[in-house]
Motif scaffolding. Structure first.
Motif, short mmCIF file in Angstrom:
data_model
loop_
_atom_site.label_atom_id
_atom_site.label_comp_id
_atom_site.label_asym_id
_atom_site.label_seq_id
_atom_site.Cartn_x
_atom_site.Cartn_y
_atom_site.Cartn_z
N UNK A 280 -16.43 -5.10 -28.64
CA UNK A 280 -15.64 -5.67 -29.73
C UNK A 280 -14.23 -6.07 -29.32
N UNK A 281 -13.88 -5.95 -28.05
CA UNK A 281 -12.47 -6.12 -27.68
C UNK A 281 -11.93 -7.50 -28.04
N UNK A 329 -7.69 1.40 -31.44
CA UNK A 329 -6.54 1.33 -30.53
C UNK A 329 -6.89 0.59 -29.26
N UNK A 330 -8.16 0.70 -28.84
CA UNK A 330 -8.59 -0.02 -27.64
C UNK A 330 -8.60 -1.52 -27.87
N UNK A 331 -9.09 -1.94 -29.04
CA UNK A 331 -9.11 -3.37 -29.37
C UNK A 331 -7.68 -3.90 -29.48
N UNK A 332 -6.81 -3.13 -30.09
CA UNK A 332 -5.43 -3.58 -30.31
C UNK A 332 -4.64 -3.69 -29.02
N UNK A 333 -4.89 -2.77 -28.06
CA UNK A 333 -4.00 -2.67 -26.89
C UNK A 333 -4.66 -3.03 -25.56
N UNK A 351 1.01 5.61 -21.77
CA UNK A 351 1.24 5.34 -23.19
C UNK A 351 0.23 4.33 -23.73
N UNK A 352 -0.38 3.59 -22.83
CA UNK A 352 -1.47 2.68 -23.23
C UNK A 352 -2.70 3.54 -23.52
N UNK A 357 -6.92 0.94 -21.41
CA UNK A 357 -6.72 0.81 -19.96
C UNK A 357 -8.04 0.54 -19.25
N UNK A 358 -9.10 1.20 -19.70
CA UNK A 358 -10.42 0.97 -19.11
C UNK A 358 -10.88 -0.47 -19.36
N UNK A 359 -10.77 -0.91 -20.61
CA UNK A 359 -11.24 -2.25 -20.96
C UNK A 359 -10.43 -3.32 -20.24
#
Length: 451
Positions: A280-281, A329-333, A351-352, A357-359
């Protein structure tokens, strides 16, 4: 196509396993008493083999409960006979697989029977006077059953699919189901005690009934999760129709973060959440005009603003889906960079959010190994070198090292085969799908936005 020497060995290994199982069964038949009672347990084993319980969406057979009860009620030799009869209830499969499955179950039960007998586990009413001994013997026997079962499956998987399949089996099946299956052995002991206490076959309903209900409930949950995943994938495919060059990108990112997550040893729930986040990123791109998505040249400031809004739009789209709370938070950042030069918040270092960071790593990797209108795909090794070059500046160094390791071990199916060839008429050397990756990525300045 000629079979490899390893694959040619597989039928021989299965035949040897079948011969050993047949010999064990013949020995067990000679030591088995109370045929009517054994026949009753055989019927239970057939039913239990047909009804599978679900543990984290993997099948765990209820027959292990029945076998543990047989050790105590009838004796360890009878468990081998019961396992043989229970193995007849199998799904359709090639003959060689069905023969191996039956042999595997018989040998596993035989190993457990040997251990139970060696520990002088109590049989019949003797269990009421030796409960601690029964617990130890049943637990040890169940462990032996699991061990032999795992060793036989490891042998076949290694011959059929290679060491990678063995590693996956040990990591994702044996590691996650061993403890629950040991518990199933103790449930079998409980069933035996209730059986011998006077309830006889009704003990099976008391013990197996709740497990069957739990199996049904968990299977419904698993089916719902699969349906949700299918719907999400269909939605993502509709978004990616906007650009033939990025078709399949989200699926590949989901697969890539899945590889990395397993390499990092994430739990089952975290692994599932990470793969959903990878899928979904880029969902927010549904709100980006197609003319911007497909523009081959440098974007102006207003167009870049539209691109940079897609993470926030993505969070808005998935915000009301409860089981996706963890991925927001993963999609947003996922476009933040380790040195703080990314967007939307300019976060840096740890802080990420971890998933972001993985995506970010896998997103960049798939972008560079995919064809674009203005350039062919880069090679896997070349792209891995670019990622390593941009550790600390763009990416978490620990995660880059883990990703490089897993890709070199597992390989990667690049997207070249399903994408159009580069368009020679395109005069620009970059577009908004490329990353600014040092000297390797090609993009810079206002055009340095990931795809």
């Amino acid at each position: 196509m000629a079979l490899s020497p390893r694959r040619r060995t597989l039928p021989i290994a299965v035949a040897a396993t079948a011969v050993a199982a047949l010999a064990s069964l013949v020995l067990a038949l000679g030591q088995t008493e109370e045929p009517l009672l054994v026949a009753g347990f055989c019927l239970l084993a057939l039913v239990a083999s047909a009804l599978r319980s679900v543990h984290t969406e993997r099948p765990v057979e209820l027959v292990s409960v029945v076998l543990a009860a047989v050790y105590v009620v009838v004796g360890p030799a009878a468990a081998v006979v019961v396992a043989a009869v229970g193995s007849l209830a199998q799904a359709r499969a090639p003959l060689i697989k069905r023969v191996f499955n039956s042999a595997q179950r018989i040998l596993s039960a035989a190993a457990a029977a040997v251990v139970y007998a060696a520990l002088h586990g109590p049989v019949g009413d003797e269990v009421f006077h030796r409960v601690p001994d029964a617990i130890i013997a049943v637990t040890a026997a169940t462990f032996a059953l699991l061990l032999v079962n795992a060793l036989l499956l490891t042998m076949v998987l290694g011959l059929e699919r290679g060491h990678h399949a063995v590693a996956e089996f040990l990591r994702h099946v044996v590691r996650t189901t061993a403890v629950p299956l040991l518990g199933y052995g103790l449930l079998g002991l409980s069933m035996a005690v209730i059986w011998l206490g006077g309830l006889n076959i009704f003990a099976a309903f008391l013990i197996l009934g709740p497990l069957v209900v739990a199996r049904w409930a968990l299977s419904q949950y698993a089916a719902e999760r699969r349906a949700q995943s299918a719907a999400l994938r269909a939605f993502i495919q509709l978004i990616e129709v906007k650009d033939l060059y990025t078709r399949g990108h989200s699926e590949r990112v989901s697969e890539g973060v899945g590889l990395l997550g397993r390499q990092l040893g994430l739990s089952e729930d975290r692994q599932s959440a990470l793969e959903h986040a990878g899928l979904l990123h880029d969902v927010g791109k549904v709100g980006v005009p197609t003319s911007i998505i497909q523009k081959p040249g440098r974007l102006d400031d207003s167009e870049m603003d539209a691109i940079r809004l897609h993470p926030a739009r993505g969070v808005e789209l998935i915000g009301n889906i409860p089981f996706l709370e963890e991925v927001k938070s993963a999609v947003l950042h996922h476009h933040e960079k380790y040195d703080g030069s990314g967007y939307p918040a300019g976060l840096s270092g740890v802080n990420i959010p971890y998933f972001a960071r993985v995506i970010g790593i896998v997103d960049a990797f798939d972008c560079l190994t995919s064809t674009r209108s203005y350039r062919p795909a880069r090679g896997v090794e070349e792209t891995l070198a670019i990622l390593e070059q941009d550790k600390y500046s763009h990416f978490d160094p620990h995660l880059v090292d883990a990703f490089v390791k897993v890709i070199r071990a597992e390989g990667w199916q690049a997207a070249d085969a399903v994408q159009p060839a580069p368009d020679a008429s395109v005069q620009f050397s970059i577009d908004h799908d490329d990353l600014s990756l040092g000297n390797g990525g090609g993009a810079s300045g206002s055009a340095a936005a990931p795809g």
